[in-house]
Design a protein around this motif. Structure first.
Motif, mmCIF file in Angstrom:
data_model
loop_
_atom_site.group_PDB
_atom_site.id
_atom_site.type_symbol
_atom_site.label_atom_id
_atom_site.label_comp_id
_atom_site.label_asym_id
_atom_site.label_seq_id
_atom_site.Cartn_x
_atom_site.Cartn_y
_atom_site.Cartn_z
ATOM 1 N N GLU A 1 -7.708 -3.786 -3.598
ATOM 2 C CA GLU A 1 -6.814 -4.022 -2.462
ATOM 3 C C GLU A 1 -5.662 -3.005 -2.475
ATOM 4 O O GLU A 1 -5.270 -2.461 -1.430
ATOM 5 C CB GLU A 1 -6.275 -5.455 -2.558
ATOM 6 N N MET A 2 -5.137 -2.757 -3.673
ATOM 7 C CA MET A 2 -4.050 -1.775 -3.805
ATOM 8 C C MET A 2 -4.509 -0.393 -3.354
ATOM 9 O O MET A 2 -3.793 0.313 -2.637
ATOM 10 C CB MET A 2 -3.576 -1.740 -5.267
ATOM 11 N N LEU B 1 -4.386 -0.171 0.254
ATOM 12 C CA LEU B 1 -3.014 0.010 0.759
ATOM 13 C C LEU B 1 -2.585 1.473 0.680
ATOM 14 O O LEU B 1 -2.014 2.028 1.621
ATOM 15 C CB LEU B 1 -2.024 -0.794 -0.100
ATOM 16 N N ILE B 2 -2.875 2.075 -0.471
ATOM 17 C CA ILE B 2 -2.455 3.464 -0.697
ATOM 18 C C ILE B 2 -3.192 4.392 0.263
ATOM 19 O O ILE B 2 -2.618 5.298 0.864
ATOM 20 C CB ILE B 2 -2.709 3.865 -2.168
ATOM 21 N N ARG C 1 -1.889 4.259 3.804
ATOM 22 C CA ARG C 1 -0.644 5.001 4.060
ATOM 23 C C ARG C 1 -0.874 6.510 3.963
ATOM 24 O O ARG C 1 0.058 7.299 4.084
ATOM 25 C CB ARG C 1 0.437 4.552 3.075
#
Lengths: 491, 491
Positions: free
Chosen positions: B363-364, B367-368, B371
């Motif tokens: 999930e992280m 996110l990265i 962006r």
């Protein structure tokens, strides 16, 4: 080195401001020789915390220098720093257009020696005067209130008190020492009844309830009074400091203390040496927001935070975590499912600590240093009087640096026994001396410097010069430099 | 591309081993096309976990290839991978001296498509045979026991069972699926009564008590049986896979599947598509130590630990913390006062996660990636068929790379419209083509490649060639390469 001649030190004398009913002007002394280990890995010996822009664009040293720059209150400042930081100090003051007398400590002593030096310097240059000693690594958020507190302190100092600036607590902080105020001697000013060590949480709460003040470690005193107290309590320290100053030499506008004499000064803080022993101690209660930035939790406190209490500098990501401090300089940082931690990532070292345990950073740096890892004390980016360099790659027989030379900056005339160098200019123009030749090297041009050739680079232009230096050789240590000439007198 | 001609695929046919009473030889299929997001930041799209030496000197892909290399049990292997990883696969197999048939997936599908491809390939090349499908990112610690389990599986497969390798649990793990074994069909082999999803902790404990097995996701089956089941349960997927194989082309010894046909194969795992639907599912209980290395806690489990349960790779320091995993690659890492966390530091990205929350790494990464930060998918070190390069510095108008070229490696003949390049050889010898010239550049020599010049570098020597490349220009993107010729057919 020139012989000592600093009689023209102060252009704004104290006497000018000594109008009736008005507090005397303060000779500000900014102390900035510390190593700042508690903010490792951002702060290291080669560039300690007071010179780093932790908040906004300016370092706390610069913020402090500006804070004591109001000529209606302060004279020209004295900066006492370690000899290693002379060029950083000069550069950072220069950027602000602030003129100061820089005094260089050739060795690390504690605050008493620095106070003694500043006191004796002020007496010898100005005569009777009020001195304010200010830490370069603190943050003050209300300038007007700070200055008002200094004026109160100066008035008390003129009456023979040795004044410490106390701070009205806003929380039961366990990271500061406290002061128990005694008899009121003026508005918001008291005799010191006792200095109290850093307390545990329960005691801290009690101290706050009982009206104790935080001890900020910033002082204002009459120079002759301080001299008398130091002579009484630490006569040999005073003697060592006075001799180091008398035998100091001028070195590129800085005053370099005599190393042998200064080395004899005892390592003791001014709190232990004088404040806790004198009957002249007084405290003025400052109402401004203040921090000693004594560790990463303090940086977190001072930083803007999101609704979860997370403060993020740089490219930091937090997934399901609260009250964290993340500083991502160079590396991207991702945190998952953790609260109350600090993660500080630099190009070459990462610290991950429970905020409650950040007091052990100093111990950690000791561990790293003991195992011989250079990251304990040395940054990848090293500042020099001519600019700076950044190590970007290292192999067994090569090393690559990005070198930045300020306009007008000149590296020393040097040679190496074990390495050849290839310089590629990627910005600006370099003037390169190579044995008998002088060559202009422009952007997108390169030059080769064989082993043993005598060479020098300078930036004759108006913009910073950037070069990529590729070193090739069997030994690539920084000590393989034979300096033949140096405009910064490092030969 | 050559037309498809792979009739000479198998030098060790299955028939040779088909002696009476002996299990049939297994055609091993190694699946290694995954992206390995759960081990970010070490594992990224450009070099996923199966190719990284997480334990010791070899990657799990290499360890798997060795595990299935016993010629008395296995035939020559088939490797199914993404087209992006073709050179890594060839290089890592080459380092072991293992010959394999590499099949390239032009797009990411799930495991059913890969199983269908391998099954059809084996049938078309060998005829009736037993196939074993093995994940390239698992760790097996007892080779003899693993092989014995495979032999048992092969015997069952020959009887028409589709066999999954189960593992006797050693703890109530919540990160694996479980298998409820039914009727015993041979020693340590059972019909599958049910496949059970990853449980919570209480259920996991119950499953272990009830004798359930972990589902390892490695399979052994008769090729014709699998074909029949896939045709029954996923006819369009089978059709897409069979067409993609029939229309495949040979490309530098690899078999490149037809992209359009392969793209039509449904994204579905072999567990859902076949194993949970067939009445032929059986399980053999393996007693060997096994891990799917499904996240950082699994890496911690498999790593040597000190008496506090801390596992440290590289220059990691832990002060008062227990059961942590620290991987310090490039950066030094210091951890204070934290337990049960994983800290993974690479040159450009740092992950700090509670071990219990490591499942959210994926999930992280999302996110990265959302962006737009390249660290989500791209390493600083990029592998190419001729070697690799590492980005070591980047400014607004320059970029620096360390390029390593294998002996015999040759970069493409290329030119750039927006950048000039300076190459400094720091190890080995380069043969450089620059427009009409061919120049040998030795260690400690450099060469300049102006904008627009046609150039190529190769390593004619016997040791790796290392150069520092300084790019200067207004645009430095990887897409400013016009490839005119390429020995690896990337033009």
């Amino acid at each position: 080195m020139n012989s000592l001649n600093h009689s023209a030190f102060l252009d704004r004398s104290c006497a000018e401001n000594a109008e009736p009913g008005r507090p005397p002007a303060i000779v500000p002394v900014i102390m900035c020789g510390g190593a700042g280990t508690r903010l490792w890995p951002v702060s290291r010996d080669t560039m300690p915390k007071q010179f780093i822009p932790l908040f906004g664009q300016e370092s706390t040293f610069q913020a402090t220098a500006k804070l004591v720059s109001d000529p209606s209150v302060f004279t020209k400042p004295i900066v006492v720093t370690n000899v290693e930081y002379r060029f950083i100090v000069a550069e950072q003051l220069g950027a602000l257009g602030i003129d100061a007398q820089i005094i260089l400590e050739p060795r690390r002593r504690d605050s008493s020696a620095a106070v003694a030096i500043a006191t004796q310097f002020a007496l010898s240059q100005i005569g009777p005067c009020v001195v304010g000693v200010f830490a370069a690594d603190h943050v003050v958020r209300d300038e007007a209130s700070f200055i008002e507190t200094c004026r109160q302190g100066a008035a008390l100092a003129a009456q023979g008190r040795i004044v410490t600036i106390g701070i009205t607590p806003t929380r039961p902080e366990t990271g500061f020492g406290y002061i128990r105020a005694g008899e009121e001697v003026a508005a918001d000013a008291y005799r010191v009844s006792a200095f109290v060590e850093k307390p545990d949480a329960a005691r801290a709460a009690q101290y706050v309830a009982d009206g104790y003040l935080w001890n900020s470690g910033n002082f204002i005193f009459d120079a002759a009074t301080m001299r008398a107290e130091l002579r009484t309590f630490e006569p040999s320290l005073w003697e060592a400091a006075a001799t180091a100053l008398a035998q100091a030499t001028m070195d590129l506008d800085c005053l370099l203390l005599d190393a042998d004499s200064f080395g004899k000064a005892k390592k003791v803080s001014i709190d232990y040496a004088v404040m806790e022993r004198t009957d002249k101690a007084a405290v003025v209660a400052g109402g401004f927001q203040w921090s000693d930035v004594g560790g990463w939790p303090a940086v977190w406190e001072l930083s803007p935070k999101d609704e979860s209490g997370n403060a993020v500098e740089g490219r930091g990501y937090i997934l399901e975590g609260a009250n964290n401090f993340v500083s991502a300089d160079g590396s991207l940082v991702a945190v998952i499912g953790l609260d109350d931690i600090a993660v500080i990532a630099t190009r070459d070292a990462v610290l991950v600590t429970a905020k409650s345990r950040a007091g052990q950073v100093k111990e950690m740096v000791g561990l790293i240093s003991a195992r011989g890892d250079a990251e304990a004390t040395t940054h990848q980016e090293i500042h020099r009087p001519w600019g700076k360099y950044l190590s970007i790659d290292r192999g067994s027989r090569h090393q690559v640096k990005r070198i930045t030379v300020k306009p007008g900056g000149t590296l020393s005339l040097q040679k190496h026994y074990h390495r050849a160098e290839h310089w590629v200019v990627v910005r600006g123009t370099a003037e390169v001396t190579r044995n008998e030749e002088t060559i202009l090297v422009h952007e997108n041009e390169s030059i080769y410097l064989p082993i043993g050739c005598v060479h020098r680079m300078s930036n004759p232009g108006k913009i910073p010069l950037e070069i990529i230096e590729v070193q090739v050789g069997s030994y690539l240590g920084e000590d393989d430099i034979v300096r033949l000439q140096d405009v910064y007198r490092r030969v």
